[in-house]
Design an enzyme around this catalytic site. Structure first.
Site, PDB file in Angstrom:
ATOM      1  N   TRP A  37      33.057 -38.739  78.578  1.00 39.64           N
ATOM      2  CA  TRP A  37      31.829 -39.375  79.088  1.00 39.64           C
ATOM      3  C   TRP A  37      31.314 -40.342  78.018  1.00 39.64           C
ATOM      4  CZ3 TRP A  37      26.464 -36.650  79.866  1.00 39.64           C
ATOM      5  CH2 TRP A  37      25.640 -37.473  80.642  1.00 39.64           C
ATOM      6  N   ASP A  65      39.425 -34.882  80.094  1.00 37.76           N
ATOM      7  CA  ASP A  65      38.517 -34.823  81.241  1.00 37.76           C
ATOM      8  C   ASP A  65      37.798 -36.156  81.417  1.00 37.76           C
ATOM      9  OD1 ASP A  65      36.699 -33.036  83.111  1.00 37.76           O
ATOM     10  OD2 ASP A  65      35.325 -34.223  81.876  1.00 37.76           O
ATOM     11  N   TYR A  70      32.150 -42.077  85.263  1.00 35.73           N
ATOM     12  CA  TYR A  70      31.909 -42.447  83.869  1.00 35.73           C
ATOM     13  C   TYR A  70      32.126 -43.943  83.649  1.00 35.73           C
ATOM     14  CZ  TYR A  70      32.185 -37.373  83.057  1.00 35.73           C
ATOM     15  OH  TYR A  70      31.982 -36.007  83.116  1.00 35.73           O
ATOM     16  N   LEU A 211      29.006 -29.045  72.581  1.00 35.87           N
ATOM     17  CA  LEU A 211      28.286 -29.349  71.330  1.00 35.87           C
ATOM     18  C   LEU A 211      26.822 -29.662  71.620  1.00 35.87           C
ATOM     19  CD1 LEU A 211      31.039 -31.613  69.714  1.00 35.87           C
ATOM     20  CD2 LEU A 211      30.466 -29.258  69.109  1.00 35.87           C
TER      21      LEU A 211
HETATM   22  P1  NDP Z   1      29.356 -32.881  73.749  1.00 39.97           P
HETATM   23  O1  NDP Z   1      28.586 -31.623  73.703  1.00 39.97           O
HETATM   24  O2  NDP Z   1      30.816 -32.830  73.758  1.00 39.97           O
HETATM   25  O3  NDP Z   1      28.829 -33.798  72.560  1.00 39.97           O
HETATM   26  C1  NDP Z   1      29.289 -35.107  72.379  1.00 39.97           C
HETATM   27  C2  NDP Z   1      28.529 -35.705  71.204  1.00 39.97           C
HETATM   28  O4  NDP Z   1      28.864 -34.968  70.016  1.00 39.97           O
HETATM   29  C3  NDP Z   1      28.871 -37.145  70.921  1.00 39.97           C
HETATM   30  O5  NDP Z   1      27.667 -37.766  70.523  1.00 39.97           O
HETATM   31  C4  NDP Z   1      29.857 -37.065  69.747  1.00 39.97           C
HETATM   32  O6  NDP Z   1      29.772 -38.159  68.888  1.00 39.97           O
HETATM   33  C5  NDP Z   1      29.337 -35.857  69.005  1.00 39.97           C
HETATM   34  N1  NDP Z   1      30.372 -35.178  68.243  1.00 39.97           N
HETATM   35  C6  NDP Z   1      31.596 -34.803  68.671  1.00 39.97           C
HETATM   36  N2  NDP Z   1      32.271 -34.156  67.706  1.00 39.97           N
HETATM   37  C7  NDP Z   1      31.457 -34.148  66.627  1.00 39.97           C
HETATM   38  C8  NDP Z   1      31.600 -33.641  65.306  1.00 39.97           C
HETATM   39  N3  NDP Z   1      32.696 -33.000  64.932  1.00 39.97           N
HETATM   40  N4  NDP Z   1      30.553 -33.812  64.434  1.00 39.97           N
HETATM   41  C9  NDP Z   1      29.434 -34.449  64.819  1.00 39.97           C
HETATM   42  N5  NDP Z   1      29.246 -34.956  66.058  1.00 39.97           N
HETATM   43  C10 NDP Z   1      30.247 -34.793  66.957  1.00 39.97           C
HETATM   44  O7  NDP Z   1      28.787 -33.676  75.016  1.00 39.97           O
HETATM   45  P2  NDP Z   1      29.306 -34.254  76.377  1.00 39.97           P
HETATM   46  O8  NDP Z   1      28.128 -34.223  77.268  1.00 39.97           O
HETATM   47  O9  NDP Z   1      30.006 -35.530  76.189  1.00 39.97           O
HETATM   48  O10 NDP Z   1      30.314 -33.166  76.973  1.00 39.97           O
HETATM   49  C11 NDP Z   1      31.687 -33.195  76.763  1.00 39.97           C
HETATM   50  C12 NDP Z   1      32.435 -33.677  77.996  1.00 39.97           C
HETATM   51  O11 NDP Z   1      32.183 -32.841  79.111  1.00 39.97           O
HETATM   52  C13 NDP Z   1      32.024 -35.058  78.486  1.00 39.97           C
HETATM   53  O12 NDP Z   1      32.461 -36.101  77.653  1.00 39.97           O
HETATM   54  C14 NDP Z   1      32.591 -35.037  79.865  1.00 39.97           C
HETATM   55  O13 NDP Z   1      33.991 -35.277  79.847  1.00 39.97           O
HETATM   56  C15 NDP Z   1      32.278 -33.614  80.305  1.00 39.97           C
HETATM   57  N6  NDP Z   1      30.997 -33.513  81.037  1.00 39.97           N
HETATM   58  C16 NDP Z   1      31.055 -33.117  82.343  1.00 39.97           C
HETATM   59  C17 NDP Z   1      29.913 -33.034  83.099  1.00 39.97           C
HETATM   60  C18 NDP Z   1      30.015 -32.624  84.528  1.00 39.97           C
HETATM   61  O14 NDP Z   1      29.032 -32.766  85.265  1.00 39.97           O
HETATM   62  N7  NDP Z   1      31.147 -32.117  84.961  1.00 39.97           N
HETATM   63  C19 NDP Z   1      28.580 -33.349  82.545  1.00 39.97           C
HETATM   64  C20 NDP Z   1      28.620 -33.680  81.137  1.00 39.97           C
HETATM   65  C21 NDP Z   1      29.789 -33.742  80.432  1.00 39.97           C
HETATM   66  P3  NDP Z   1      30.942 -39.256  68.752  1.00 39.97           P
HETATM   67  O15 NDP Z   1      31.216 -39.739  70.130  1.00 39.97           O
HETATM   68  O16 NDP Z   1      30.338 -40.239  67.837  1.00 39.97           O
HETATM   69  O17 NDP Z   1      32.147 -38.573  68.144  1.00 39.97           O
END
Ligand code: NDP
Length: 299
Positions: A37, A65, A70, A211
């Site tokens: 996302w 995923d 998105y 996260l």
């Molecule tokens: P996450 O909980 O995965 O958090 C993502 C954030 O954490 C980004 O800002 C990323 O930054 C940061 N991050 C990742 N790794 C680290 C690290 N090691 N240290 C510090 N910061 C970190 O959030 P999402 O909401 O994106 O959830 C994950 C996935 O789940 C989505 O991308 C999507 O594919 C799915 N999803 C599905 C939904 C649904 O309705 N089915 C709804 C929401 C999400 P950076 O990008 O800078 O690395």
């Protein structure tokens, strides 16, 4: 693309293959995958995001995923580029909008996703959330896509326990492979009813936002004394702790999103972490498991 030392990569690859998640059809998947996302939206980040996804796959995070929603398809297009030449190593997941989940639209949406992803099939196709199309119609449409070889299996997302019960009572409903829902240390509602229910149905949970995304809830988690202490003792980052906690049970597959190789390497490293009973008790004290029904958290 950064070249990481073999000594940093190999132990993670090995850990990623231990204690896999088992789908009802016997397919084994590593407990960590990758979300997308908000990926593919900023052209200046494109190469970093592609390198990050490819590193994740190399490390064993083969579940990717994405969704037609998105970035209006831009995430799928970036994933399509990232998986060129390594498609057979990937377990590819995409999602259809609820208003496209009727018999008239579902196949068109799937075809458009396949085109953007530059592939001829999805490993898993999810109904993104429940809408107005009758579930029985979506099940029929999904089964047709399976028969046509366009998807290998199907599932749902953002379904609470009552929705899952209803789904499983419908003809073909038991073929649902998984339900993707929000789950992290600060949001444990599914442990009360949905997780046990899915365990009974042999439908592992795909945990999104493991996260806690960016934002206030994450700050609260990261500032917690227990999280800080336990992370320090294991010499890991708090983010790694959140992931290790999420995948501790054997029936949750977490899909953190990361757009840099450093974050991906760190996240994949969570596969190496074994939290002790004492760690879990300490975390429970600050972030208690639910003792009654809590409606499903949804982003
Ligand atoms: P996450 O909980 O995965 O958090 C993502 C954030 O954490 C980004 O800002 C990323 O930054 C940061 N991050 C990742 N790794 C680290 C690290 N090691 N240290 C510090 N910061 C970190 O959030 P999402 O909401 O994106 O959830 C994950 C996935 O789940 C989505 O991308 C999507 O594919 C799915 N999803 C599905 C939904 C649904 O309705 N089915 C709804 C929401 C999400 P950076 O990008 O800078 O690395």
């Amino acid at each position: 693309m950064t070249v990481f030392k073999k000594t940093a990569i190999e132990p993670i690859q090995q850990a990623m293959n231990t204690n896999p998640i088992r789908l009802a059809d016997g397919t084994l998947l590593p407990r960590l995958g990758q979300g997308t996302w908000q990926i593919g939206e900023d052209p200046s980040k494109r190469q970093d995001e592609i390198a990050a996804l490819r590193l994740g796959v190399e490390l064993g995070m083969k579940v990717i995923d994405t969704a037609e929603m998105y970035g209006d398809g831009r995430s799928e297009a970036l994933v399509g580029e990232a998986i060129q030449g390594i498609r057979e190593d990937i377990f590819l997941v995409s999602k259809v909008y609820p208003h496209h989940a009727g018999l008239d639209q579902l196949e068109k949406s799937c075809d458009a996703s396949l085109k953007r992803l530059k592939t001829d099939h999805l490993d898993l196709y999810l109904l993104h959330w429940r809408g107005n199309v009758p579930l029985s119609e979506t099940i029929e449409g999904m089964q047709r896509l399976v028969e046509a070889g366009k998807i290998s299996r199907w599932g749902v997302s953002n379904f609470d326990a009552a929705d899952m019960l209803e789904l499983s009572g419908l003809q073909g409903g038991v073929n649902c492979a998984t339900n993707e829902v929000l789950y992290h240390l600060g949001s444990r509602g599914i442990e009360y009813d949905l997780l046990p229910l899915q365990r009974d149905y042999r439908m592992p949970v795909l945990a999104y936002s493991p996260l806690a995304q960016a934002g206030s809830l994450r700050s609260e988690l990261l500032q917690s004394r227990a999280v800080k202490d336990i992370a320090e003792r294991h010499e890991i980052t708090p983010m790694q702790l959140l992931l290790a906690w999420c995948i501790r049970g054997g029936d949750v597959l977490a899909i953190p999103k990361a757009s840099t190789e450093e974050h991906v390497l760190q996240n994949a490293g969570a596969a190496l972490i074994q939290l002790s009973e004492d760690d879990l008790v300490r975390l429970d004290e600050e972030f208690p498991a639910p003792v009654s029904k809590i409606p499903l958290d949804i982003i």
